[in-house]
Motif scaffolding. Structure first.
Motif, PDB file in Angstrom:
ATOM      1  N   ARG A  99      42.076  -4.739 -18.106  1.00  0.00           N
ATOM      2  CA  ARG A  99      42.581  -6.022 -17.624  1.00  0.00           C
ATOM      3  C   ARG A  99      43.896  -6.387 -18.304  1.00  0.00           C
ATOM      4  NH1 ARG A  99      42.183  -8.750 -13.197  1.00  0.00           N
ATOM      5  NH2 ARG A  99      44.439  -8.488 -13.424  1.00  0.00           N
ATOM      6  N   GLY A 104      47.068  -6.228 -16.177  1.00  0.00           N
ATOM      7  CA  GLY A 104      47.844  -7.379 -16.628  1.00  0.00           C
ATOM      8  C   GLY A 104      47.217  -8.684 -16.180  1.00  0.00           C
ATOM      9  N   GLY A 105      47.731  -9.788 -16.733  1.00  0.00           N
ATOM     10  CA  GLY A 105      47.224 -11.090 -16.352  1.00  0.00           C
ATOM     11  C   GLY A 105      46.020 -11.508 -17.156  1.00  0.00           C
ATOM     12  N   THR A 107      45.511 -14.462 -18.572  1.00  0.00           N
ATOM     13  CA  THR A 107      45.123 -15.757 -18.015  1.00  0.00           C
ATOM     14  C   THR A 107      46.210 -16.206 -17.052  1.00  0.00           C
ATOM     15  OG1 THR A 107      44.382 -18.005 -18.511  1.00  0.00           O
ATOM     16  CG2 THR A 107      46.111 -17.096 -19.921  1.00  0.00           C
ATOM     17  N   THR A 108      45.819 -16.560 -15.822  1.00  0.00           N
ATOM     18  CA  THR A 108      46.790 -16.898 -14.785  1.00  0.00           C
ATOM     19  C   THR A 108      46.408 -18.141 -13.986  1.00  0.00           C
ATOM     20  OG1 THR A 108      45.634 -15.519 -13.169  1.00  0.00           O
ATOM     21  CG2 THR A 108      47.369 -14.451 -14.469  1.00  0.00           C
ATOM     22  N   THR A 112      39.332 -14.162 -10.076  1.00  0.00           N
ATOM     23  CA  THR A 112      39.237 -12.716  -9.891  1.00  0.00           C
ATOM     24  C   THR A 112      37.873 -12.385  -9.297  1.00  0.00           C
ATOM     25  OG1 THR A 112      38.243 -12.305 -12.062  1.00  0.00           O
ATOM     26  CG2 THR A 112      40.666 -12.313 -11.945  1.00  0.00           C
ATOM     27  N   ASN A 329      39.171 -17.365 -17.354  1.00  0.00           N
ATOM     28  CA  ASN A 329      40.354 -16.504 -17.253  1.00  0.00           C
ATOM     29  C   ASN A 329      39.969 -15.052 -16.953  1.00  0.00           C
ATOM     30  OD1 ASN A 329      40.373 -14.795 -19.860  1.00  0.00           O
ATOM     31  ND2 ASN A 329      40.101 -16.862 -20.652  1.00  0.00           N
ATOM     32  N   ALA A 330      40.946 -14.303 -16.513  1.00  0.00           N
ATOM     33  CA  ALA A 330      40.693 -12.932 -16.045  1.00  0.00           C
ATOM     34  C   ALA A 330      40.133 -12.036 -17.144  1.00  0.00           C
ATOM     35  CB  ALA A 330      41.985 -12.337 -15.488  1.00  0.00           C
TER      36      ALA A 330
END
Length: 455
Positions: A99, A104-105, A107-108, A112, A329-330
C-alpha cells in the motif's frame, strides 16, 4: 497457606532492581538523555515499566523483543494486546509495504476496496451489519457513545467500576457512597462532573445495574465482556445475559467493547458467549500493530441515527463530532484486511487458546505447590494472576488486591530472566508465534521467582 514476608520481598526486589540497572546501561542512558520528552518517554504511560526506566526497543519479530542492550525476551505483553498478531506479522507487513510503497496513498480521504472486505469480515465474526473505522478503540468508543446518545435521546452512559475503555472521559468513574458517579483516583482534569455524564455499576452485581438503569437517563451500557485492565474478572453465569435484558427493559443500548476480550476467540466473547450488542467496539489488535479501530452498529441503531441526520438535527458527515481525517485510511484498512484474513484466523486462535490453557495450568501448579494465596484466570488466549484467593469477582475486589511492590518484583525478576509481562498488570497474551517451549519457560521462571519469595 504461605505468608508473604515483606522484608524478604524488599530484599529480593532490591537485588532484582540492581541487576536490571546493571544489565541495561544503554536503556538507562537513553532515558536520562530524553529531557525533551514529557516524562522522558514518548507517552507518559511508558513509565509504568518497573525498574526506574523502561527498556528501549531495538527490534521485534513474532513474540520476541530485543532491547538496545542486546537482550532478547519472550514477549507475553504483546503491546498490551496491540500485537496479539505478533510483532510485524509477515502478511501485514507485505500489505503495508504494498500500500505505502507500490500503490501509494497512505491516507487520501478516499475509500478503498479493503474497507468493504474488512467490514464484511467483522460482520462475519461479530454479527453487526454496519461498520465505521477509527484509529483506536478510544476513538471508536467516543464516536459510538455520541451515536448512542443521538439514537436514544438520553445523556448518560452506564459503565462498570474499574472498566477499561481507553481514555474515554465517561469511563473514569467509580460509584460514590450515594450511588452517584465519582471521578476515579488519578483521573486527569475531567471536563465535567462525572455524575453529569455517567452512571456506574459494580461488575457481577445485577442489582446495581438495574438501580442505575432505573433512572431512565442511560443511553448505553458500555461494557467489556470481562473486566481486563484491573486484572481479568470473569462474568458470573447469567450476568451478561441479564445485563442485555435489563438494557432492553429500560430503553438503553448495549455497547460491547472487545478491545481486550477479542482474546476469547476468533469472534471474541460476542460469538463465543452468544452476546447480542447493539453497538460493538474493537481496536488495537485487528491491524497487526498499525493504528486502527472499528465500531459496528445494528440496522436499528443506524435507522435511529439517520432519522436525526435526515431531519438536519445532527451531522455525521462534516463537523458533528464523529470521525477524523485519518480514520479509515488506506494503510490501516490494508493492514486490517491482511491481519484478519491471514494472521488472526480460527486456526491461530485455537493454537493461542491451547497455549494460554497450558500457561494457566503452569501458574496454578506453582500456586498450589507453594500454597500461595493468589489466583489465575484465563480469557481465551489471555491469562492473568492476581494476589487474591479466591479470584476477585468485582472490579473493586480486584483493585483491592493490587500490590505495587509485588508487581515490581515479579516484573523485574521475570524480565531479568528473559520474560516480559504486561507492565500495567500481570497479563500474559499468546500470539500465533508463541510456542509450548515459551510457555514452559515462563512456568519454570515463575516457579523460581515465586519460590524465592516464599522460601
Amino acid at each position: 497457606m504461605a505468608t508473604l514476608d515483606r522484608t524478604r520481598l524488599a530484599s529480593l526486589l532490591a537485588a532484582e532492581q540492581a541487576e536490571y540497572t546493571a544489565h541495561h546501561p544503554r536503556s538507562r542512558e537513553l532515558f536520562a538523555e530524553a529531557d525533551n520528552l514529557f516524562g522522558r518517554v514518548p507517552m507518559t504511560w511508558m513509565n509504568m515499566w518497573s525498574g526506574g526506566f523502561p527498556l528501549y526497543l531495538d527490534r521485534a519479530t513474532g513474540n520476541r523483543i530485543t532491547d538496545v542492550d542486546g537482550h532478547t525476551y519472550v514477549d507475553f505483553a504483546l503491546g498490551d494486546t496491540g500485537a496479539m498478531a505478533g510483532h510485524s506479522p509477515a502478511p501485514t507487513v507485505a500489505a503495508v509495504q504494498r500500500r505505502a510503497g507500490e500503490l501509494g496513498g497512505i491516507t487520501t480521504m478516499l475509500p478503498t476496496e479493503d474497507a468493504q472486505w474488512v467490514g464484511a469480515e467483522l460482520q462475519r465474526r461479530f454479527g453487526l451489519p454496519l461498520w465505521s473505522f477509527t484509529l483506536s478503540a478510544t476513538d471508536a468508543n467516543r464516536w459510538a457513545i455520541r451515536l448512542a446518545r443521538l439514537a436514544t435521546g438520553r445523556p448518560k452512559v452506564l459503565v462498570f467500576a474499574y472498566c477499561y475503555h481507553g481514555s474515554v472521559d465517561e469511563a473514569f468513574a467509580l460509584p460514590g457512597p450515594d450511588g452517584k458517579a465519582e471521578s476515579r483516583p488519578g483521573n486527569v482534569a475531567p471536563p465535567v462532573d462525572l455524575d453529569l455524564t455517567t452512571r456506574v455499576a459494580t461488575w457481577n452485581d445485577l442489582e446495581s445495574v438495574e438501580a442505575a438503569l432505573a433512572h431512565g437517563d442511560v443511553a448505553a451500557v458500555l461494557t467489556e465482556p470481562a473486566l481486563t485492565n484491573i486484572g481479568i474478572v470473569l462474568p458470573e453465569d447469567g450476568f451478561l445475559a441479564r445485563v442485555r435484558e435489563l438494557a432492553t427493559q429500560y430503553g438503553a443500548l448495549l455497547m460491547v467493547d472487545e478491545t481486550h476480550t477479542f482474546s476469547t476467540g476468533w469472534g471474541g466473547a460476542t460469538r463465543a458467549w452468544g452476546l447480542q450488542p447493539d453497538i460493538f467496539v474493537i481496536g488495537k489488535s485487528i491491524g497487526g500493530g498499525i493504528p486502527c479501530g472499528a465500531y459496528g452498529i445494528t440496522a436499528e441503531v443506524a435507522a435511529a441515527v439517520t432519522r436525526h441526520t435526515d431531519a438536519g438535527d445532527a451531522d455525521i458527515v462534516d463537523v458533528g463530532g464523529v470521525g477524523g481525517t485519518l480514520a479509515g485510511n488506506a494503510l490501516s484498512t490494508a493492514a486490517m484486511r491482511a491481519t484478519l484474513g491471514e494472521v488472526l484466523t480460527e486456526e491461530a486462535f485455537a493454537h493461542m487458546v491451547e497455549l494460554a490453557t497450558r500457561y494457566t495450568a503452569g501458574v496454578q501448579a506453582t500456586i498450589d505447590e507453594l500454597d500461595v494465596p493468589w489466583s489465575v484466570s484465563q480469557l481465551g488466549a489471555r491469562a492473568e494472576y492476581r494476589f487474591a484467593r479466591p479470584a476477585p469477582r468485582t472490579g473493586e475486589e480486584s483493585a483491592a488486591a493490587a500490590d505495587e511492590e509485588l508487581d515490581a518484583y515479579l516484573h523485574l525478576a521475570l524480565c531479568n530472566r528473559g520474560v516480559l509481562m504486561t507492565p500495567f498488570h500481570n497479563m500474559a497474551l499468546m500470539c500465533p508465534e508463541t510456542s509450548q517451549e515459551d510457555v514452559d519457560r515462563h512456568t519454570a521462571v515463575f516457579r523460581e521467582v515465586v519460590g524465592a519469595l516464599f522460601a
